[in-house]
Scaffold this active site. Structure first.
Site, PDB file in Angstrom:
ATOM      1  N   LYS A 157       0.819  -1.217   0.000  1.00  0.00           N
ATOM      2  CA  LYS A 157       0.000   0.000   0.000  1.00  0.00           C
ATOM      3  C   LYS A 157       0.850   1.263   0.000  1.00  0.00           C
ATOM      4  O   LYS A 157       0.608   2.184  -0.759  1.00  0.00           O
ATOM      5  CB  LYS A 157      -0.889   0.082   1.254  1.00  0.00           C
ATOM      6  CG  LYS A 157      -1.844  -1.034   1.477  1.00  0.00           C
ATOM      7  CD  LYS A 157      -2.704  -0.768   2.712  1.00  0.00           C
ATOM      8  CE  LYS A 157      -1.934  -0.536   3.994  1.00  0.00           C
ATOM      9  NZ  LYS A 157      -1.372  -1.724   4.645  1.00  0.00           N
ATOM     10  N   ARG A 190      -8.874   1.679   9.687  1.00  0.00           N
ATOM     11  CA  ARG A 190      -8.548   0.297  10.037  1.00  0.00           C
ATOM     12  C   ARG A 190      -9.615  -0.348  10.904  1.00  0.00           C
ATOM     13  O   ARG A 190      -9.488  -1.525  11.238  1.00  0.00           O
ATOM     14  CB  ARG A 190      -7.240   0.274  10.816  1.00  0.00           C
ATOM     15  CG  ARG A 190      -5.980   0.032   9.973  1.00  0.00           C
ATOM     16  CD  ARG A 190      -4.825   0.187  10.917  1.00  0.00           C
ATOM     17  NE  ARG A 190      -3.617  -0.496  10.599  1.00  0.00           N
ATOM     18  CZ  ARG A 190      -2.573   0.058  10.004  1.00  0.00           C
ATOM     19  NH1 ARG A 190      -2.646   1.278   9.549  1.00  0.00           N
ATOM     20  NH2 ARG A 190      -1.467  -0.622   9.850  1.00  0.00           N
ATOM     21  N   ARG A 217      11.828  -5.942   4.661  1.00  0.00           N
ATOM     22  CA  ARG A 217      11.577  -4.522   4.378  1.00  0.00           C
ATOM     23  C   ARG A 217      12.558  -3.624   5.144  1.00  0.00           C
ATOM     24  O   ARG A 217      12.865  -3.863   6.304  1.00  0.00           O
ATOM     25  CB  ARG A 217      10.147  -4.161   4.783  1.00  0.00           C
ATOM     26  CG  ARG A 217       9.834  -2.692   4.574  1.00  0.00           C
ATOM     27  CD  ARG A 217       8.382  -2.409   4.483  1.00  0.00           C
ATOM     28  NE  ARG A 217       7.690  -2.449   5.759  1.00  0.00           N
ATOM     29  CZ  ARG A 217       6.404  -2.168   5.906  1.00  0.00           C
ATOM     30  NH1 ARG A 217       5.673  -1.864   4.849  1.00  0.00           N
ATOM     31  NH2 ARG A 217       5.832  -2.230   7.091  1.00  0.00           N
ATOM     32  N   ARG A 232      12.012  -1.425  10.672  1.00  0.00           N
ATOM     33  CA  ARG A 232      11.027  -0.987  11.662  1.00  0.00           C
ATOM     34  C   ARG A 232      10.906  -2.041  12.752  1.00  0.00           C
ATOM     35  O   ARG A 232      10.920  -3.227  12.472  1.00  0.00           O
ATOM     36  CB  ARG A 232       9.668  -0.793  10.974  1.00  0.00           C
ATOM     37  CG  ARG A 232       9.558   0.530  10.283  1.00  0.00           C
ATOM     38  CD  ARG A 232       8.363   0.619   9.366  1.00  0.00           C
ATOM     39  NE  ARG A 232       7.111   0.130   9.940  1.00  0.00           N
ATOM     40  CZ  ARG A 232       5.942   0.169   9.307  1.00  0.00           C
ATOM     41  NH1 ARG A 232       5.865   0.665   8.098  1.00  0.00           N
ATOM     42  NH2 ARG A 232       4.860  -0.294   9.882  1.00  0.00           N
ATOM     43  N   ARG A 249       0.239  -8.251  13.971  1.00  0.00           N
ATOM     44  CA  ARG A 249      -0.395  -7.239  13.110  1.00  0.00           C
ATOM     45  C   ARG A 249      -1.361  -7.906  12.139  1.00  0.00           C
ATOM     46  O   ARG A 249      -2.416  -7.353  11.829  1.00  0.00           O
ATOM     47  CB  ARG A 249       0.679  -6.450  12.334  1.00  0.00           C
ATOM     48  CG  ARG A 249       1.471  -5.521  13.248  1.00  0.00           C
ATOM     49  CD  ARG A 249       2.760  -5.054  12.605  1.00  0.00           C
ATOM     50  NE  ARG A 249       2.538  -4.174  11.479  1.00  0.00           N
ATOM     51  CZ  ARG A 249       3.473  -3.934  10.539  1.00  0.00           C
ATOM     52  NH1 ARG A 249       4.651  -4.523  10.607  1.00  0.00           N
ATOM     53  NH2 ARG A 249       3.207  -3.115   9.559  1.00  0.00           N
TER      54      ARG A 249
HETATM   55  P1  AMP Z   1       1.402   1.231   9.144  1.00  0.00           P
HETATM   56  O1  AMP Z   1       2.569   2.089   8.774  1.00  0.00           O
HETATM   57  O2  AMP Z   1       0.152   1.631   8.403  1.00  0.00           O
HETATM   58  O3  AMP Z   1       1.701  -0.235   9.030  1.00  0.00           O
HETATM   59  O4  AMP Z   1       1.091   1.517  10.699  1.00  0.00           O
HETATM   60  C1  AMP Z   1       2.023   1.205  11.699  1.00  0.00           C
HETATM   61  C2  AMP Z   1       1.339   1.157  13.058  1.00  0.00           C
HETATM   62  O5  AMP Z   1       0.758   2.439  13.348  1.00  0.00           O
HETATM   63  C3  AMP Z   1       0.184   0.180  13.158  1.00  0.00           C
HETATM   64  O6  AMP Z   1       0.619  -1.140  13.453  1.00  0.00           O
HETATM   65  C4  AMP Z   1      -0.618   0.790  14.304  1.00  0.00           C
HETATM   66  O7  AMP Z   1      -0.012   0.553  15.559  1.00  0.00           O
HETATM   67  C5  AMP Z   1      -0.500   2.281  14.028  1.00  0.00           C
HETATM   68  N1  AMP Z   1      -1.571   2.754  13.121  1.00  0.00           N
HETATM   69  C6  AMP Z   1      -1.405   3.289  11.877  1.00  0.00           C
HETATM   70  N2  AMP Z   1      -2.587   3.628  11.332  1.00  0.00           N
HETATM   71  C7  AMP Z   1      -3.532   3.279  12.256  1.00  0.00           C
HETATM   72  C8  AMP Z   1      -4.947   3.344  12.277  1.00  0.00           C
HETATM   73  N3  AMP Z   1      -5.656   3.834  11.222  1.00  0.00           N
HETATM   74  N4  AMP Z   1      -5.589   2.896  13.386  1.00  0.00           N
HETATM   75  C9  AMP Z   1      -4.909   2.416  14.450  1.00  0.00           C
HETATM   76  N5  AMP Z   1      -3.575   2.306  14.490  1.00  0.00           N
HETATM   77  C10 AMP Z   1      -2.876   2.740  13.407  1.00  0.00           C
END
Ligand code: AMP
Length: 215
Positions: A16, A90, A129, A162, A173
């Site tokens: 994404k 989410r 990654r 990360r 996750r």
């Molecule tokens: P991502 O970069 O989208 O994989 O997000 C990394 C982490 O940020 C996730 O595992 C969550 O802990 C938090 N996070 C990001 N976006 C959201 C969201 N829309 N709702 C809740 N937690 C989020």
């Protein structure tokens, strides 16, 4: 291209973020990644950063109220601009919150694109990654390595893994994704807005498929 609001949904590691970067650079979308926003707050040690750090590093979801506060602040400054939402919404309350804030701006989500990928493929991709600490560019040791190991091609910044890209956290996750985020697919499919793309097609073909959808 039409002025559209597009939601990109998919399991972690489905590509994404990479697709969102391509669409931003070549199609003029504003790219809004809540994950990036939170990582930035954590780096800067802001009150929001301190509040969300434990969720982000453990792979849990940040509470909906906190997420919607940062999204509402973003929308207040970017209303009317075609936006790609990456990693948001989410949960169902987040999807409802987005519908509400957009409708107040006389706008709506035009399309939700699911970039789908099997769990095992997710684990394979995410453990490889890497990301640039300075500019945020995403690499993959297998599919998209940097020219010099550990160094960003674009800005020379250091590439890092990360904390939430370790296998145990990735499995958590994924389980969060299946439980909390898959219902969001139903939300958009009921509105007739959901499109599915096979994330295993690879970066360029997935991008072409998305372009066909938004053309
Ligand atoms: P991502 O970069 O989208 O994989 O997000 C990394 C982490 O940020 C996730 O595992 C969550 O802990 C938090 N996070 C990001 N976006 C959201 C969201 N829309 N709702 C809740 N937690 C989020």
């Amino acid at each position: 291209m039409k002025a559209m609001n597009v939601v990109l949904i998919g399991p972690p590691g489905s590509g994404k973020g990479t697709q969102a970067e391509l669409l931003r650079d070549q199609n003029g979308f504003v790219h809004y990644s809540t994950g990036e926003v939170f990582r930035d707050h954590i780096r800067r040690k802001t009150p929001v950063g301190l509040q969300v750090e434990q969720y982000v590093t453990s792979g849990g979801l940040v509470p909906d109220g906190v997420v919607l506060d940062v999204v509402n602040a973003f929308m207040a400054e970017n209303a009317g601009k075609p936006t790609l939402f990456d990693g948001f919404p989410r949960t169902i309350p987040q999807a409802q919150g987005l519908d509400k804030v957009l409708s107040e701006a006389k706008s709506a989500v035009d399309m939700a694109v699911l970039v789908d990928l099997q769990d095992d493929e997710v684990v394979k991709r995410l453990t490889a990654r890497r990301q640039c600490r300075k500019c945020g560019k995403i690499y993959n040791l297998t599919f998209k390595p940097s020219k010099v190991a550990g160094v960003c091609d674009d800005c020379g910044g250091e590439l890092y893994q990360r904390k939430d890209d370790s296998e145990g956290v990735i499995r958590d996750r994924l389980s969060t994704y299946h439980k909390q985020t898959e219902p969001v697919l139903h939300h958009y499919s009921e509105q007739g807005k959901l499109k599915r793309i096979d994330g295993a097609l690879g970066r360029d073909r997935v991008y072409q498929e998305i372009l066909k959808l938004i053309a």
